[in-house]
Design a protein around this motif. Structure first.
Motif: not given
Length: 256
Positions: A175-177, A181-183, A199-204
């Motif tokens: 979280i905070g990255n 998700c783009a990566a 952006q990163s999410r909580a589990g998805w």
């Protein structure tokens, strides 16, 4: 742009109760896989998702029915074509699923989330060769001040037979990255979506399957006797803080 402008929960469930004369009937069901739709992006998606823990639900044979959902019923209808197939194979794992029982759901991630949540009891037979916790979790919604439960690192602890020294934990350290998700574009996240998709999410991630997490608890249970599974979630080591947890947790046991 015939597809939804928002990222939505999509899932395939096995209908465990239905009226065979009514093609829309699915009065009771078990979620077996989940993914998240992308932001407003047309195109073809193709996923292979492992649902092997749920094979026990098919062992009776006969006619079975699956339901595919790609967003909430209240949303503007969108034009989609969805197709699925069940692929069976023998991977020589040495065991096969024989029982699937739902232990816990999710709900509003607020101060009452853990209140009155009783331990789940289960009795795997003496002949079971493996016992697992199988869970599908994703956090959604955003509360002012903490951005829970989509953008915060909530922690989910599963405890077998009160063994607090060895909990099984699901957490979201990424979280905070801003590009988490783009990566994952090489895994299937669609670049250039029409929302804040990167952006990163909580589990998805928008456009990816949600992981089915499996914990082997065979060595923590007593076969042929009653065992217990406790569950509690937290935010920053304290009470839940907001949003919604979409979750299904099961106890699955296997035989050789």
């Amino acid at each position: 742009f015939a597809c939804s402008e928002w990222d939505r929960i999509a899932r395939i469930s096995l209908c465990t109760e239905f009226d065979s004369a009514d093609i829309e009937s699915c009065t009771a069901s078990t979620e077996i896989v989940r993914w998240i739709t992308p932001y407003w992006r047309r195109g073809r998606r193709h996923w292979v998702m492992d649902a092997s823990p749920f094979l026990a639900l098919l062992q009776s044979g006969g006619t079975h029915r699956f339901r595919i959902e790609m967003g909430p019923s209240w949303e503007r209808a969108t034009e989609r074509h969805a197709a699925m197939s069940v692929r069976l194979s023998n991977r020589d794992k040495g065991y096969k699923s024989r029982s699937v029982t739902r232990a816990f759901g999710g709900g509003n991630f607020d101060a009452n989330y853990n209140v009155d949540r009783e331990a789940f009891t289960f009795t795997p037979p003496a002949g079971a060769s493996r016992v697992e916790i199988v869970t599908i979790i994703s956090g959604h919604g955003q509360t002012s001040g903490n951005m829970c439960a989509e953008w915060c690192n909530h922690v989910h602890n599963f405890t077998v037979n009160s063994d607090t020294a060895a909990p099984h934990q699901v957490t979201y350290a990424d979280i905070g990255n801003d590009v988490g998700c783009a990566a994952r574009a090489d895994e299937g996240v669609i670049p250039g979506q029409w929302g804040n998709w990167s952006q990163s999410r909580a589990g998805w991630c928008p456009g990816l399957p949600v992981e089915t997490v499996r914990f082997d608890i065979t060595n923590q249970v007593t076969l042929g006797e009653e065992n217990s599974l406790s569950y509690e979630a937290s935010f920053n080591g304290g009470i839940p803080a907001g949003g919604d947890i979409s979750k299904n947790t099961y106890i699955v046991w296997y035989e050789n």
